[in-house]
Design a protein around this motif. Structure first.
Motif, PDB file in Angstrom:
ATOM      1  N   VAL A  54      47.381 -26.303 -22.855  1.00 50.95           N
ATOM      2  CA  VAL A  54      46.178 -26.878 -22.245  1.00 50.95           C
ATOM      3  C   VAL A  54      45.225 -25.761 -21.813  1.00 50.95           C
ATOM      4  O   VAL A  54      44.014 -25.822 -22.052  1.00 50.95           O
ATOM      5  CB  VAL A  54      46.558 -27.811 -21.065  1.00 50.95           C
ATOM      6  CG1 VAL A  54      45.325 -28.258 -20.294  1.00 50.95           C
ATOM      7  CG2 VAL A  54      47.332 -29.020 -21.575  1.00 50.95           C
ATOM      8  N   THR A  55      45.773 -24.704 -21.215  1.00 51.20           N
ATOM      9  CA  THR A  55      44.929 -23.593 -20.753  1.00 51.20           C
ATOM     10  C   THR A  55      44.192 -22.956 -21.931  1.00 51.20           C
ATOM     11  O   THR A  55      42.981 -22.713 -21.877  1.00 51.20           O
ATOM     12  CB  THR A  55      45.809 -22.532 -20.043  1.00 51.20           C
ATOM     13  OG1 THR A  55      46.566 -23.197 -19.047  1.00 51.20           O
ATOM     14  CG2 THR A  55      44.977 -21.433 -19.417  1.00 51.20           C
TER      15      THR A  55
ATOM     16  N   ASP B 112      45.802 -33.737 -19.820  1.00 49.41           N
ATOM     17  CA  ASP B 112      44.859 -34.835 -19.594  1.00 49.41           C
ATOM     18  C   ASP B 112      45.443 -36.164 -20.050  1.00 49.41           C
ATOM     19  O   ASP B 112      45.028 -37.220 -19.609  1.00 49.41           O
ATOM     20  CB  ASP B 112      43.563 -34.570 -20.371  1.00 49.41           C
ATOM     21  CG  ASP B 112      42.836 -33.351 -19.830  1.00 49.41           C
ATOM     22  OD1 ASP B 112      42.793 -33.195 -18.598  1.00 49.41           O
ATOM     23  OD2 ASP B 112      42.333 -32.543 -20.643  1.00 49.41           O
TER      24      ASP B 112
ATOM     25  N   LEU C  62      37.664 -26.754 -25.537  1.00 46.33           N
ATOM     26  CA  LEU C  62      37.985 -28.167 -25.766  1.00 46.33           C
ATOM     27  C   LEU C  62      37.981 -28.921 -24.438  1.00 46.33           C
ATOM     28  O   LEU C  62      38.431 -28.395 -23.422  1.00 46.33           O
ATOM     29  CB  LEU C  62      39.324 -28.282 -26.492  1.00 46.33           C
ATOM     30  CG  LEU C  62      39.113 -27.810 -27.933  1.00 46.33           C
ATOM     31  CD1 LEU C  62      40.348 -27.206 -28.520  1.00 46.33           C
ATOM     32  CD2 LEU C  62      38.601 -28.962 -28.796  1.00 46.33           C
ATOM     33  N   ARG C  63      37.453 -30.128 -24.477  1.00 46.79           N
ATOM     34  CA  ARG C  63      37.293 -30.850 -23.215  1.00 46.79           C
ATOM     35  C   ARG C  63      38.568 -31.583 -22.783  1.00 46.79           C
ATOM     36  O   ARG C  63      38.864 -31.687 -21.617  1.00 46.79           O
ATOM     37  CB  ARG C  63      36.127 -31.836 -23.335  1.00 46.79           C
ATOM     38  CG  ARG C  63      34.769 -31.129 -23.304  1.00 46.79           C
ATOM     39  CD  ARG C  63      33.638 -32.125 -23.155  1.00 46.79           C
ATOM     40  NE  ARG C  63      33.289 -32.749 -24.426  1.00 46.79           N
ATOM     41  CZ  ARG C  63      32.414 -32.232 -25.305  1.00 46.79           C
ATOM     42  NH1 ARG C  63      31.803 -31.092 -25.049  1.00 46.79           N
ATOM     43  NH2 ARG C  63      32.153 -32.860 -26.422  1.00 46.79           N
ATOM     44  N   THR C  64      39.296 -32.130 -23.748  1.00 41.21           N
ATOM     45  CA  THR C  64      40.462 -32.946 -23.394  1.00 41.21           C
ATOM     46  C   THR C  64      41.685 -32.443 -24.158  1.00 41.21           C
ATOM     47  O   THR C  64      41.665 -32.382 -25.396  1.00 41.21           O
ATOM     48  CB  THR C  64      40.187 -34.425 -23.754  1.00 41.21           C
ATOM     49  OG1 THR C  64      38.926 -34.784 -23.187  1.00 41.21           O
ATOM     50  CG2 THR C  64      41.262 -35.346 -23.216  1.00 41.21           C
ATOM     51  N   ALA C  65      42.737 -32.085 -23.424  1.00 40.40           N
ATOM     52  CA  ALA C  65      43.925 -31.527 -24.080  1.00 40.40           C
ATOM     53  C   ALA C  65      45.186 -32.158 -23.505  1.00 40.40           C
ATOM     54  O   ALA C  65      45.296 -32.347 -22.291  1.00 40.40           O
ATOM     55  CB  ALA C  65      43.966 -30.010 -23.889  1.00 40.40           C
TER      56      ALA C  65
ATOM     57  N   ALA D 137      36.913 -26.981 -31.545  1.00 42.37           N
ATOM     58  CA  ALA D 137      35.843 -26.936 -30.542  1.00 42.37           C
ATOM     59  C   ALA D 137      34.476 -26.963 -31.236  1.00 42.37           C
ATOM     60  O   ALA D 137      33.548 -27.635 -30.779  1.00 42.37           O
ATOM     61  CB  ALA D 137      35.990 -25.696 -29.672  1.00 42.37           C
TER      62      ALA D 137
ATOM     63  N   LYS E 250      41.439 -25.295 -23.291  1.00 40.30           N
ATOM     64  CA  LYS E 250      40.256 -25.353 -22.403  1.00 40.30           C
ATOM     65  C   LYS E 250      39.464 -24.046 -22.501  1.00 40.30           C
ATOM     66  O   LYS E 250      38.242 -24.058 -22.552  1.00 40.30           O
ATOM     67  CB  LYS E 250      40.689 -25.613 -20.957  1.00 40.30           C
ATOM     68  CG  LYS E 250      41.437 -26.951 -20.785  1.00 40.30           C
ATOM     69  CD  LYS E 250      40.512 -28.085 -20.398  1.00 40.30           C
ATOM     70  CE  LYS E 250      41.133 -29.441 -20.649  1.00 40.30           C
ATOM     71  NZ  LYS E 250      41.460 -30.232 -19.503  1.00 40.30           N
ATOM     72  N   GLU E 251      40.228 -22.935 -22.534  1.00 42.85           N
ATOM     73  CA  GLU E 251      39.570 -21.630 -22.629  1.00 42.85           C
ATOM     74  C   GLU E 251      38.708 -21.552 -23.897  1.00 42.85           C
ATOM     75  O   GLU E 251      37.641 -20.958 -23.904  1.00 42.85           O
ATOM     76  CB  GLU E 251      40.689 -20.577 -22.681  1.00 42.85           C
ATOM     77  CG  GLU E 251      40.269 -19.130 -22.698  1.00 42.85           C
ATOM     78  CD  GLU E 251      41.513 -18.271 -23.003  1.00 42.85           C
ATOM     79  OE1 GLU E 251      42.555 -18.452 -22.323  1.00 42.85           O
ATOM     80  OE2 GLU E 251      41.448 -17.449 -23.946  1.00 42.85           O
TER      81      GLU E 251
ATOM     82  N   TRP F  68      40.091 -35.505 -28.523  1.00 42.92           N
ATOM     83  CA  TRP F  68      41.225 -35.117 -27.684  1.00 42.92           C
ATOM     84  C   TRP F  68      42.143 -34.298 -28.589  1.00 42.92           C
ATOM     85  O   TRP F  68      42.387 -34.697 -29.718  1.00 42.92           O
ATOM     86  CB  TRP F  68      42.019 -36.348 -27.193  1.00 42.92           C
ATOM     87  CG  TRP F  68      41.297 -37.308 -26.294  1.00 42.92           C
ATOM     88  CD1 TRP F  68      39.950 -37.395 -26.063  1.00 42.92           C
ATOM     89  CD2 TRP F  68      41.907 -38.357 -25.519  1.00 42.92           C
ATOM     90  NE1 TRP F  68      39.683 -38.439 -25.198  1.00 42.92           N
ATOM     91  CE2 TRP F  68      40.871 -39.047 -24.843  1.00 42.92           C
ATOM     92  CE3 TRP F  68      43.221 -38.785 -25.330  1.00 42.92           C
ATOM     93  CZ2 TRP F  68      41.109 -40.130 -23.998  1.00 42.92           C
ATOM     94  CZ3 TRP F  68      43.463 -39.877 -24.493  1.00 42.92           C
ATOM     95  CH2 TRP F  68      42.410 -40.526 -23.822  1.00 42.92           C
TER      96      TRP F  68
END
Ligand code: PEP
Ligand code: MG
Length: 552
Positions: free
Chosen positions: A400-401, A432, A408-411, A373, A404-405, A384
């Motif tokens: 993914v959770t 994503d 990171l924008r794209t997982a 990140a 994002k937490e 990604w």
């Protein structure tokens, strides 16, 4: 799997698209294991024979080292030192005194060293292979047989072998090799991977290759996957002009089909050093960055700041482009001490690896995602991140959770376990994007360890069972409108690349050396044609039939 057609034409799996004709040089076969029968002759004489063979092998390896230069010189010098190791001489002497023949004593003593290296883990596997090579050399001398291993020649030649071990390829002077032809191996075998990396022409898995004789002229057509003995001038001319027509596409142009359907062509990288070369070959970004390869030698997890710096350098090199980074994929062939790999597991390919290992040590995963990140926020590449060895929706959602937490924008998730291919529609509900790892997907679909030479023939992503799983993922991608990449070796096979697009892949990621040929091949087919080829391949009953069906 592959059969001989007529008397002079043999079919296998081609690597690349090139064509070449030249004289055969065969690699002498590996020697069988010396007999365990108790030795009844004169042990003193046997000791002398063993000592003389060890000394002669050492001298030969030293002489070869001087000629070789570079990395090969280091390997050969290390091998010469093994041959003259006094501890080895003592062990051999003790075994002869205990009733072994010189051949058997050398075999057993070096096998013990080899086993010790294997036990130290994958990083020592190449050294273990080098020890095996020394053993074969000494035994060949004792038996008065040709030394196994790569032949040497002052003239360019087509190397014909059962298969090439990593140690063989280190010793091979590639500047003299016109092409590789092996009777064993598959598209993901070491030989095929080497050929792809070095842009060598190769046809692997050719049943009947063993019938070629030294000096015989053969025509190797990798694009067609065919090797022809004693070709006519006309056959050579035709094959060459067909090959030339295949690669008339500028390396800088983006990947697309004949009808203009874009298929971004990305690079598989394992180090930041490869970035410039990948860009020069027209990579439109990175489709798989194998982060575990940066830290194979570490005992402790790399600190966040260090990781952020390394990932930042990668993103800076691909400014404005897509960069898909895979979080640590530890286990089996890629042990990471700080993720607990190396603990003995009866079945490492089915063990605590990939995302499973990361979830068992979540702090390591959190640190890596935090570093990613930081790199993402300091650069303008489109980062990604994806997780390896994901089994199902719950694992995808957890990854993914967390990603994002941590900002990171794209997982997304790799699809390389059959369960995740079957559940791709669910997975794409939370990821994503997905990226299909055909190397592992093939090994798990066919229940054949990809590291085992005798099972290499199973490691063929053309297998219709694998293609059907890819189709499920492609369909799920189409329905969800999300990206479905392919980043396994399958995408580097130009014809299979077209089929993968026909099955629903929206981008392909390959070793940079394969970008040109894949790009050229994609330009030959429309999406409709690619889909028709995919359907034909899906209906086949074997990998070889699927390939021929697509070819036709
Ligand atoms: C794969 O399994 O296809 C893949 C791309 O990952 P790796 O080869 O690193 O396991
Ligand atoms: Mg994999």
């Amino acid at each position: 799997m592959h059969e001989a057609v007529g008397q002079r034409t043999f079919i296998g799996t081609g690597v690349g698209r090139g064509v070449v004709a030249g004289p055969v040089l065969r690699m002498p076969d590996h020697l069988p294991e010396p007999s365990e029968e108790p030795f009844t002759g004169d042990p003193v004489r046997e000791q002398e024979r063993a000592a003389a063979a060890l000394a002669a092998t050492r001298a030969e390896l030293e002489a070869r080292a001087k000629r070789a230069g570079g990395h090969a010189q280091d390997v050969l010098e290390a091998q010469a030192m093994m041959a003259e190791d006094p501890a080895l001489a003592e062990d051999v002497a003790a075994r002869i005194a205990a009733g072994r023949s010189a051949e058997r004593a050398v075999f057993e003593a070096l096998a013990t060293v080899q086993q010790m290296l294997f036990n130290l883990g994958e990083a020592m596997a190449a050294r273990a292979a080098d020890v095996g090579d020394v053993s074969q050399r000494v035994i060949a001398r004792l038996l008065g047989r040709p030394t196994p291993g790569p032949p040497e020649s002052d003239e360019p030649f087509v190397l014909v072998a059962a298969d090439l071990a990593p140690a063989d390829t280190v010793l091979l002077d590639l500047s003299m090799v016109l092409a590789l032809v092996t009777s064993g191996g598959s598209a993901t075998s070491h030989t095929a991977i080497l050929a792809r990396e070095k842009s060598l022409i190769a046809v692997v898995g050719v049943t009947g290759a063993e019938t070629f004789e030294d000096g015989e002229i053969v025509l190797v057509d990798a694009g067609a996957g065919v090797v022809t003995g004693s070709p006519t001038k006309r056959e050579v001319r035709t094959a060459r002009s067909t090959a030339a027509a295949r690669v008339r596409v500028s390396p800088r142009s983006p990947g697309e089909l004949a009808d203009g359907t874009p298929v971004p062509l990305l690079a598989n990288l394992g180090s930041i050093d490869g970035a410039a070369a990948a860009l020069a070959l027209g990579a439109e970004g990175v489709g798989l960055f194998r982060t575990e390869l940066l830290f194979l030698d570490r005992r402790d997890p790399p600190p966040v700041a260090e990781q952020a710096e390394r990932y930042g350098a990668l993103l800076a090199a691909f400014s404005g482009k897509r960069v898909v980074v895979r979080v640590f994929d530890a286990g089996a062939d890629k042990p990471l001490a700080f993720l607990g790999s190396g603990t003995a597991e009866p079945n490492p390919a089915l063990g605590v690896r990939g995302l499973r290992a990361l979830r068992a040590r979540e702090a390591v995963l959190r640190d890596q995602l935090t570093a990613l990140a930081l790199a993402q926020d300091a650069n303008d590449a489109e980062l990604w991140v994806m997780a390896p060895m994901v089994a199902d929706l719950a694992e995808t959602a957890a990854f993914v959770t967390l990603a994002k937490e941590l900002g990171l924008r794209t997982a997304g998730a790799m699809i390389e376990v059959p369960s995740s291919a079957l559940l791709a529609a669910q997975i794409l509900g939370v990821a994503d994007f997905v990226s299909i790892g055909t190397n592992d997907l093939t090994q798990y679909t066919l229940a054949a360890d990809r590291l085992l030479g005798p099972l290499a023939a199973y490691q063929d992503p053309w297998h219709p069972a694998v293609l059907r799983l890819v189709k499920l993922v492609g369909d799920a991608g189409l329905a969800s409108g999300r990206s479905v990449g392919v980043c396994g070796e399958a995408a580097a096979d130009p014809l299979l690349a077209v089929v993968l697009v026909g099955l629903g892949a929206t981008s392909l990621s390959v070793t940079p050396a394969a970008l040109g040929e894949v790009r050229s091949e994609l330009r030959r087919y429309t999406l409709e044609a690619a889909r028709a080829m995919a359907m034909d391949a899906l209906g086949a009953a074997s990998a070889a039939d699927a390939r021929s069906a697509a070819q036709q």
